[in-house]
Design a protein around this motif. Sequence first.
Motif, short mmCIF file in Angstrom:
data_model
loop_
_atom_site.label_atom_id
_atom_site.label_comp_id
_atom_site.label_asym_id
_atom_site.label_seq_id
_atom_site.Cartn_x
_atom_site.Cartn_y
_atom_site.Cartn_z
N UNK A 1 0.38 -1.19 -0.27
CA UNK A 1 -0.40 0.29 0.29
C UNK A 1 0.60 1.37 -0.39
N UNK A 2 2.13 1.18 0.28
CA UNK A 2 2.61 2.60 0.84
C UNK A 2 3.53 2.54 -0.65
N UNK A 3 4.28 1.68 -2.01
CA UNK A 3 4.43 1.43 -3.34
C UNK A 3 3.28 2.02 -3.76
N UNK A 4 1.78 2.03 -3.78
CA UNK A 4 1.57 2.87 -4.57
C UNK A 4 0.96 3.78 -4.12
N UNK A 5 1.08 4.06 -2.80
CA UNK A 5 0.48 5.15 -2.41
C UNK A 5 1.95 6.38 -3.27
N UNK B 1 11.41 17.50 -4.06
CA UNK B 1 11.85 17.18 -1.70
C UNK B 1 10.90 17.51 -0.80
N UNK B 2 10.05 17.59 -1.59
CA UNK B 2 8.49 16.64 -0.17
C UNK B 2 7.96 15.49 -0.61
N UNK B 3 8.81 14.58 -2.18
CA UNK B 3 8.03 13.23 -2.55
C UNK B 3 9.16 13.07 -1.61
N UNK B 4 10.01 13.30 -1.76
CA UNK B 4 11.65 12.50 -0.85
C UNK B 4 11.20 12.32 0.30
N UNK B 5 10.37 13.29 1.37
CA UNK B 5 11.07 13.20 2.62
C UNK B 5 9.80 12.90 3.36
N UNK B 6 8.32 11.85 2.57
CA UNK B 6 7.84 11.33 2.57
C UNK B 6 8.56 10.58 3.50
N UNK B 7 7.42 10.01 4.37
CA UNK B 7 7.65 9.38 5.61
C UNK B 7 6.38 7.70 5.81
N UNK B 8 6.56 6.61 5.63
CA UNK B 8 8.51 6.09 5.15
C UNK B 8 8.64 6.75 3.85
N UNK B 9 10.16 6.92 3.66
CA UNK B 9 10.70 6.94 2.98
C UNK B 9 10.65 6.38 1.69
N UNK B 10 10.36 6.80 0.59
CA UNK B 10 9.87 6.31 -0.60
C UNK B 10 10.86 5.02 -1.10
N UNK C 1 11.27 5.96 -6.04
CA UNK C 1 12.07 7.14 -6.99
C UNK C 1 12.45 7.09 -8.12
N UNK C 2 12.22 6.27 -8.60
CA UNK C 2 12.74 5.74 -10.27
C UNK C 2 11.32 5.41 -10.65
N UNK C 3 10.52 5.53 -10.34
CA UNK C 3 9.28 5.94 -11.30
C UNK C 3 9.21 7.52 -10.87
N UNK C 4 9.83 7.90 -10.29
CA UNK C 4 9.23 9.48 -10.43
C UNK C 4 10.14 10.88 -11.46
#
Length: 764
Positions: A326-330, A355-364, A369-372
């Motif tokens: 679920x975290x991966x999908x989110x 930066x906001x994406x990189x600091x999501x909890x938990x870290x992606x 990150x490759x998808x982004x």
Amino acid sequence: MPEDDLADEASHLTIDGDNPNGDDIGFAAKRLAHEARKTLSSGGGSRGIRDVTQEFAAAAKLLQPGQLVKDEYFTLFEAVGALEIMDPKMDSGYVPPGDTLEPDFDVCKGLPAEQVLWIMDELLRLTAVWHDGYPLSQTIFTSLHVDRLLSPDNRPPYHLFYGDTALLVMTTEQRLVHIVLRAYCIALVKSCALVLHTIQSQNFYEEEDFVTHLFGRELLPSTGANDAVKLIDEAVKFLDGADVDKVMRTALLERLQFARTYISLLVSDSADWNTLAAMGRSAETHKLAQPILEAFSDKVQRQLATSTPPRPMIIISWDEALERWKAICADIVEADRLTCFDVCQSPHALHRAIWAFAYREPQPNTFARAYLQTILFASEQITEGMAFFDLMLTDMRDLVLAGDVLVDPHSFLVEIPSDPRHKCSRIVETFMDKAFDEYMNLYRMVCQNRCRIRRTFTQSVAIFDSLETEAMRTDAELDGITPGIVLAGEDGPGNVTLTPLTSWVKYYKLQTMAWTIQLGFETDIYLPHELSMMYWYLMVFARRERKLLEHIERFLAARQKTFVSSRDARQDDEAAASQEWLAVLHKQADFTALLSSALWQVSELLMTLCILQPAKRDYAQEQLLYDVRMKSYLGIAHDPIPTLEEYKSATQSDRSIEDTCNNINGTIADAKSCLAYMKKTTPEQGKYIGTGEQWKREIKQLETTCVAVAVQTSQLRRVADKHGKLLGAPRDQSLKGAVEVSIPPAGSRYHDWWVVPQIREKKT
């Protein structure tokens, strides 16, 4: 063998007289016999065993911090020889007594639906673990059904059985394995291939982020994603008419639908990953599964092309695996949202979004990150109508050249060689080509893990410094064609000309230097006694950035006066938007300078009072320690950093503890006023379009940090007052025995970039 017999056996080694090397071998035999007698005779004929654990621990306590012990004769050969063969932790080929070399589970035999369900769930769990960076050899490849499909002797269409077996004569249980489970495994393997392709096509760090090794196996290269989907559809069709319990059929269909959706999302350019996140029913039906542990085995590693010892394997529950999915999908849904059209129109809003994406909890994780990165860099443009060139040009226009013809997109369309716009646009374009890679790294590198972000940015500092030299040359060339605005000097007599490209590069150089220090706090690379120095340097960088922004603002105001006679409203709009953005950047630089100043004073006061002290190092030299810590910044040619002597001079103060605490509180009050200003900005003014929640959350964290600094300062003042040391020069005082300080680690701070020492009075 008895000792004497072993020695005699060595001494009776004979040499063939015709052997030309017989003398050498004879000498070796005699030496072997001598060493055998010597070794076996020691200790009265038997080797004694003595526990040296306590002696080793006692000896280790005698070592000073940082002291190394090296045996010059302990070579690489001895180090490798110290790895024990037949130790299961180090020797993956070790076969315990009574065990077999290879697993003896028959993957062709039929299984009841409950066991097939468990295998499917176990594969799903192992896939989640693989996404976290564990190798295939210890996750998905441990499935014997997957191992059979990937076996080198298997050929398309990759059946599980050996030889020809007619499906028509199979039982329902066999069909569940050969149709349902086979289709599920093939779809999952092809999904892994697609994930690997996404990761390997973008920036990532092998082993550090993700293990991409296939260990000599191929992920069904003759089967495509569409073929896997067809197999899933055939399995669904079989289940619809199979003699399987209705509840169990539904559970199996849910797993098949998950595999189908997963692989479809990976091959689709525009897909909604929320459909994969809806896995509530799968969690409920997992209780119907019946474990069959023998269907998985780590013995598969013995046939794989690897000599790497097994890693410690992470064990997660089914519920934890679902949460990770679920975290991966989110994360992927958020990556799509943060790169929407509105966000990508502004380079600063896009940068803040990454930066906001990189600091999501938990870290992606690595795949997210490759998808982004794939969204941003897979094509020739960031988004529709916004190419990379336009993104960079917009950044220059927003920051230093709002409303100026130099960065007007129409200027780059002029083809008349004699037109100044044509000449200037070619010069600017040449400079942009040189700065392009490093500028795009500001977006790409934020998609890496924290340590890599900091390390890459430290390398960028030197690159931006060299680009600053190129920018100076370009500005001089542009000024020779179209002279810019000249203003009176800011710090004395003389005139000042705006050098826009130089200012643009300098801004990002200073910003990158500040990021490297702040990421250093987050990754805990600074020792407690280094907090004072690093916050002082962060304050210096922020003040330089603030001064640069003031310089840019002066010329923007002067340029706005020239727009009065112009009928182009676009210039006025650009200048007004830039003015608002510069005001926000100015407040951010002010806040960074103020808060870092407060924390520098707190840390320096703790060192002055002997509460924070470096470890004793007899051979350490202060200048060498400084050079090592500041190595990333020592090579800067333009605006070099302050020297160690300048730092030491700045820290020398005759202020009393009370005056220092008052100054800290005043600094914190000013920092809060900066936050109050930023709180009132709109998303358009602050360039936080799409990241409003993260913007508010970070401001709240920074406000809490300011409060914490004030609280700890009051605590230190109270303890000093209690011990009668509030007045007088701090350097004549010592509260070492009265106060204890702890440095909260990253993750337990109000904000990971701001370290607030926790001060407590020692209990007597």
